[in-house]
Design an enzyme around this catalytic site. Structure first.
Site, PDB file in Angstrom:
ATOM      1  CB  THR A   1      43.831  37.466  47.406  1.00 28.68           C
ATOM      2  OG1 THR A   1      43.463  36.658  46.505  1.00 28.68           O
ATOM      3  CG2 THR A   1      43.118  38.931  47.384  1.00 28.68           C
ATOM      4  CG  ASP A   2      46.037  31.816  49.872  1.00 33.23           C
ATOM      5  OD1 ASP A   2      46.222  31.374  49.037  1.00 33.23           O
ATOM      6  OD2 ASP A   2      46.510  31.354  51.259  1.00 33.23           O
ATOM      7  CG  HIS A   3      43.053  29.239  45.583  1.00 39.00           C
ATOM      8  ND1 HIS A   3      41.599  29.012  45.468  1.00 39.00           N
ATOM      9  CD2 HIS A   3      43.283  28.740  44.305  1.00 39.00           C
ATOM     10  CE1 HIS A   3      41.134  28.208  44.325  1.00 39.00           C
ATOM     11  NE2 HIS A   3      42.513  28.388  43.504  1.00 39.00           N
ATOM     12  N   GLY A   4      41.072  32.402  46.473  1.00 36.56           N
ATOM     13  CA  GLY A   4      39.575  32.514  46.799  1.00 36.56           C
ATOM     14  C   GLY A   4      39.185  33.451  47.869  1.00 36.56           C
ATOM     15  CB  ALA A   5      41.263  35.616  50.009  1.00 37.44           C
TER      16      ALA A   5
END
Length: 771
Positions: A292-296
Site C-alpha cells: 500500500t501507499d502510506h496509511g492507505a
C-alpha cells in the site's frame, strides 16, 4: 572501480533492443528461473508451516522510522515479530542494528528488508524524473538508476519506491515532477530501462535494488490535478493510455508494486480486487509483492467503502494487498479476522508468501547482511564527499536540459565581461536538488550562481542579487515550510530586493535570472490551481527587462508552467527543471556552450491553465480547429491562441537541423509484415549537435476514433556541421495495435499516416496502407 565495469554492462543490457541477446540464453534462463521458483516455493512453504498467525501478520507490516515509531520502539516490535520491513532509515549502522534484533532475538529469524524513496538519486541527486525523460536518452537514464542503486545498496537498502510511471496530462498535479511525462509509449520505454537498471541482472546481486513501480494505477489522472483525488475513466483509455507503463515495468521484472491512493471508477485502488487480482495477477501474471501507499488502509473508511478499521483490514487483504505501509490496522485486526474465518488462513498465507518470496529473491535468507558487508567496512563518514558520483550526475543533467528560446543566438554566453546572476533560485541549494531528494544533502549541491562562478573563473565578473522571494504570498510560504524550513524568506521589502537586482543588472553585459518554483511547490500534496510564475518573480522579470540588458531566463520547476509573458520578455529560455547535486555546473556547461543542449520536452507547455488538459495525442474532433482555417464553429478557445506554447518533443540546439521529406519503402504493408519510413537529417548550422528525430503514426479510419498522432519511435543523432544522415524507422503491426470497443486488442486494415520531425508539431508527412 570494479563496480563501474558492472555498471557499464548493466546499462548495456538495460538499453539493448527488445529481444537482443536472448536467442540462446532464454531457454537456459527459463529453466534457471523455474528451478529458482521451485526452490523458493518449497522453502517458503516450509517456513509458513512453522509460523504462527501472529508471525505471519507481522510480516505484512512495513514500518517507517520517525517520530511516531522511534528506533527503540521499532526494535521491540522486531523482537516480538511484528515487523516485516522498514523504510526511512538509510545508514548501515541503523540497518545492521535492526537486522541484529531479528537474528538475535526473534524466534524464526526471518530477515527484514529495507526500503527508501530513491526516485532520482540516493546520496548523489540526479535530475528529477521529468528532466531525465527530457534527455530522450535511455543510456543517460539507465546511468542515473544504476548509480542510484549502487549508492542505495551501499547503505544497506534493498528496495526503492520507484519508478513512478503515472501518465499525467495535467501540470497542476504536484507529482508531475516524479514521472516521465504525458506520453504512454515513451514512459513505457523508460519504465523498462529504469527497472532493469535499478535491479541489475539478478535480485541477489550485491548492488541490485528491487523496484516497486508506482502508483498502481492511474494516479496521474486525478480530477483537477488534485492529489489523492478520484479517477473516472473508460476501459479503452485505461488500457490504451494509462496502464501500459505499469505493464512495461512488470514485464521488465519489477519485484514490487506500490498501490495508488486514488479510487478508480468508484473503487479505491487499495480495495480494488479487479485491479490487484484479476488484472495484475491473473492477466499480467505478476508474481511480486503488492504494497500500500502510506496509511492507505485507514483511508478506505474516508473513501466510504469500509465501515470501520476491522472492515478496512478485511477488504484490503482480500482485494490483494500484501504489505501495509505505516499502518497498524493489520496487526490489530487481522488476528481476530483470521480466528473468526472472515479472513481464511489460505488468504493470510498468500499475502505472507509475497513478503517471504521477495526476501528469498533478494537473497536475504541466505545472508541477511548481504547489502551491508562486515561492520568493519562501514564508512567512517556516511556523508563523505568520496561517496558521491559527481561526474555522472553532471553528465546526466547537462544532457537533460531543454533550450526553449534563443533569440539572436544570445546563447551560448561568453566567459568574459560582466554577468549578473539574479533570482530567488539562483543560489538555492535545496531547490536545485528538487523534491524526493532521498539522502542527498543541500550543502553538497552546486547552485547556478556557483556553477557560473566556477565556469568563468577569473575571466569574467559575476554579480549576484536575490531580487525576490520565491513568493510574497504568506499562505504559500507557510504551506511550504509546514514541516521544515524549506524556503528561506528575505525580510527586505520586495522593492528593495528588486532595486538591488536592477542596480546589478545595469552594470552588467547580460542578466541570467533563475526563476520558477521552490522544490516543495512541485511535490506530493502540492497541486496548484495557477501555474504561472509567482507574482514576486514576474515583477522582478519586468524590472530586469526594463533595463534593456539581454535577459536569459533559467527555469527551475517541477511541472510545465504557463510562460506566455516570459517567452515574450526573455531573449533566451533554458528549462532546467530540478537538476540535482551537480545542477549548477551542468547548467553552466550549457549556458557557456561547453555542451550543446539536446533535450526535448516530455510534456506540452500550455499557454494558460485554462487549456488544461493539453497533450499532443488527443482524439480528433468532428469540428477540428486549424490555424489556417479557424472557423467559428470549431473546437477552440476564442480568447487565446490555440495549441501549446511549447509542444511535446520540442527543444532547440545551438545549431540547426533540417529534415527531408519522408520516404516509404512501400506504400503497402502486408499482414504480419513491415514497412520502413526514412528521412535525411542534416546539421545546417555551424557547430556539432544532437537532435531527436521522432516518428508518429495516425490510424486514419478505424472502428473507434484514434489519436491524431502517437509517438512510435525516435532516434537521438549527433551530427557535425554540414553532416547528413539517413534515419530509418521500421513500422510493424505492433505499432498499430489498439483496443477496440469490445476491449479486444486489434490491428485494423486501412490507411496510416506517418509523421517524422524534430517535435510533435513540425513534421513531414507520408502514408501507407495496411492490407
Amino acid at each position: 572501480m570494479k563496480w563501474l565495469t558492472s555498471l557499464t554492462i548493466a546499462i548495456g543490457l538495460a538499453c539493448a533492443p527488445a529481444g537482443a541477446q536472448l536467442t540462446n540464453t532464454a531457454p537456459v534462463a527459463a529453466q534457471s528461473n523455474a528451478a529458482h521458483q521451485a526452490q523458493r516455493d518449497a522453502f517458503v512453504s516450509d517456513l509458513l508451516r512453522k509460523m504462527t498467525t501472529d508471525e505471519k501478520i507481522g510480516q505484512l507490516r512495513l514500518i517507517s522510522v520517525g517520530t511516531d515509531n522511534p528506533k527503540h520502539v521499532i526494535r521491540e516490535m522486531i523482537r516480538d515479530g511484528q515487523v516485516g520491513a522498514i523504510f526511512n532509515t538509510v545508514t548501515r549502522q541503523d540497518i545492521r542494528a535492526m537486522q541484529d534484533q531479528v537474528m538475535e532475538l526473534s524466534r524464526l529469524k526471518i530477515p527484514l528488508f529495507f526500503a527508501y524513496d530513491v526516485v532520482h538519486g540516493h546520496r548523489t541527486i540526479f535530475p528529477i524524473a521529468l528532466e531525465l525523460a527530457s534527455s530522450w536518452d535511455m543510456n543517460n537514464i539507465a546511468k542515473s538508476a544504476r548509480v542510484s542503486a549502487y549508492e542505495a545498496t551501499e547503505d544497506g537498502l534493498n528496495m526503492t519506491w520507484a519508478p513512478m510511471v503515472d501518465i499525467t496530462r495535467d501540470p497542476r498535479w504536484g507529482r508531475v515532477s516524479e514521472g516521465f511525462g504525458e506520453d504512454t509509449w515513451l514512459t513505457s520505454q523508460i519504465a523498462r530501462v529504469v527497472v532493469k537498471a535499478f535491479q541489475g541482472e539478478a535480485p541477489t546481486d550485491r548492488h541490485s535494488l528491487m523496484t516497486s513501480v508506482k502508483h498502481f494505477a492511474l494516479y496521474g489522472a486525478v480530477e483537477g490535478g488534485r492529489d489523492y483525488n478520484t479517477v473516472d475513466m473508460s476501459p479503452q483509455r485505461m488500457f490504451q493510455d494509462y496502464l501500459p507503463p505499469y505493464k512495461a515495468a512488470i514485464d521488465a521484472g519489477s519485484g514490487g508494486v506500490m498501490v495508488a491512493l486514488n479510487s478508480i471508477n468508484g473503487v479505491p485502488a487499495t480495495a480494488n480486487r479487479w485491479l490487484l487480482k484479476e488484472l495484475l495477477r491473473d492477466q499480467w501474471k505478476f508474481q511480486g509483492i503488492t504494497i500500500t501507499d502510506h496509511g492507505a488502509i485507514k483511508e478506505l473508511m474516508k473513501h466510504g467503502v469500509a465501515s470501520d478499521p476491522r472492515d478496512a483490514s478485511r477488504i484490503a487483504l482480500k482485494s490483494g494487498i500484501a504489505m501495509s505501509m505505516s499502518d497498524e490496522y493489520f496487526v490489530k485486526y487481522l488476528p481476530e479476522l483470521v480466528k473468526s474465518g472472515a479472513i481464511t488462513v489460505q488468504e493470510l498465507d498468500e499475502a505472507c508468501r509475497q513478503v517471504l518470496n521477495v526476501k528469498y529473491d533478494m537473497g536475504l535468507f541466505a545472508d541477511p547482511y548481504r547489502m551491508l558487508g562486515a561492520a568493519s567496512s562501514d564508512p567512517v563518514d556516511t556523508n563523505a564527499e568520496s561517496r558521491l558520483h559527481r561526474a555522472e550526475a553532471r553528465d546526466v543533467a547537462k544532457r537533460s536540459l531543454v533550450l526553449l528560446k534563443n533569440r539572436l543566438n544570445i546563447l551560448p554566453l561568453k566567459k568574459s565581461g560582466v554577468i549578473a546572476v539574479v533570482g530567488p533560485l539562483a543560489d538555492s541549494k535545496r531547490d536545485t536538488m528538487g523534491s524526493w531528494s532521498a539522502a542527498g544533502l543541500a550543502r553538497q549541491t552546486v547552485t547556478v550562481y556557483r556553477g557560473i562562478r566556477t565556469a568563468v573563473g577569473n575571466d569574467a565578473t559575476v554579480f549576484y542579487a536575490k531580487g525576490a522571494n520565491v513568493s510574497n504570498h504568506k499562505g504559500i510560504i507557510d504551506f511550504l515550510n509546514q514541516y521544515e524550513d524549506a524556503v528561506q524568506v528575505d525580510p527586505r521589502s520586495p522593492q528593495a530586493m528588486i532595486d538591488e537586482a536592477v542596480a546589478v543588472a545595469k552594470k552588467s553585459d547580460v542578466v541570467v535570472a533563475v526563476v520558477g518554483e521552490a522544490a516543495g511547490m512541485a511535490h506530493e500534496a502540492s497541486s496548484r490551481s495557477n501555474i504561472d510564475l509567482p507574482q514576486s518573480q514576474r515583477d522582478l522579470i519586468a524590472a530586469l527587462k526594463a533595463t534593456g540588458k539581454p535577459l536569459v531566463l533559467v527555469l527551475m520547476n517541477g511541472r510545465p508552467l504557463a510562460l506566455v509573458r516570459e517567452d515574450q520578455q526573455a531573449d533566451a529560455l533554458l528549462e532546467t527543471w530540478f537538476s540535482g547535486t551537480e545542477g549548477g555546473n551542468a547548467i553552466a556547461d550549457v549556458l557557456f556552450g561547453d555542451y550543446n543542449p539536446s533535450g526535448k520536452l516530455p510534456m506540452s507547455f500550455p499557454r494558460s491553465v485554462g487549456q488544461i488538459p493539453i497533450y499532443y495525442n488527443h482524439l480528433p474532433s468532428g469540428r477540428p480547429y486549424t490555424p489556417e482555417n479557424p472557423g467559428k464553429y470549431t473546437s477552440h478557445y476564442y480568447d487565446e491562441a490555440n495549441g501549446p506554447l511549447y509542444p511535446f518533443g520540442y527543444g532547440l540546439s545551438y545549431t540547426t537541423f533540417s529534415v527531408s521529406d519522408v520516404s516509404m519503402s512501400s506504400p503497402l504493408m502486408k499482414r504480419n509484415g513491415s514497412v520502413n519510413a526514412s528521412v535525411t537529417v542534416t546539421n545546417t548550422g555551424k557547430r556539432a549537435g544532437e537532435t531527436v528525430v521522432q516518428l508518429y503514426l495516425h490510424d486514419v479510419v478505424a472502428s473507434i476514433s484514434r489519436p491524431v498522432k502517437e509517438l512510435r519511435g525516435y532516434e537521438k543523432v549527433m551530427l557535425q556541421p554540414g553532416e547528413s544522415r539517413v534515419i530509418s524507422f521500421t513500422i510493424t503491426e505492433d505499432d498499430l495495435k489498439f483496443y477496440n470497443a469490445q476491449m479486444q486488442q486489434v490491428v485494423e486494415p486501412g490507411k496510416f499516416e506517418v509523421f517524422i520531425g524534430l517535435d510533435s508539431q513540425r513534421v513531414k508527412q507520408q502514408s501507407f496502407t495496411l492490407l
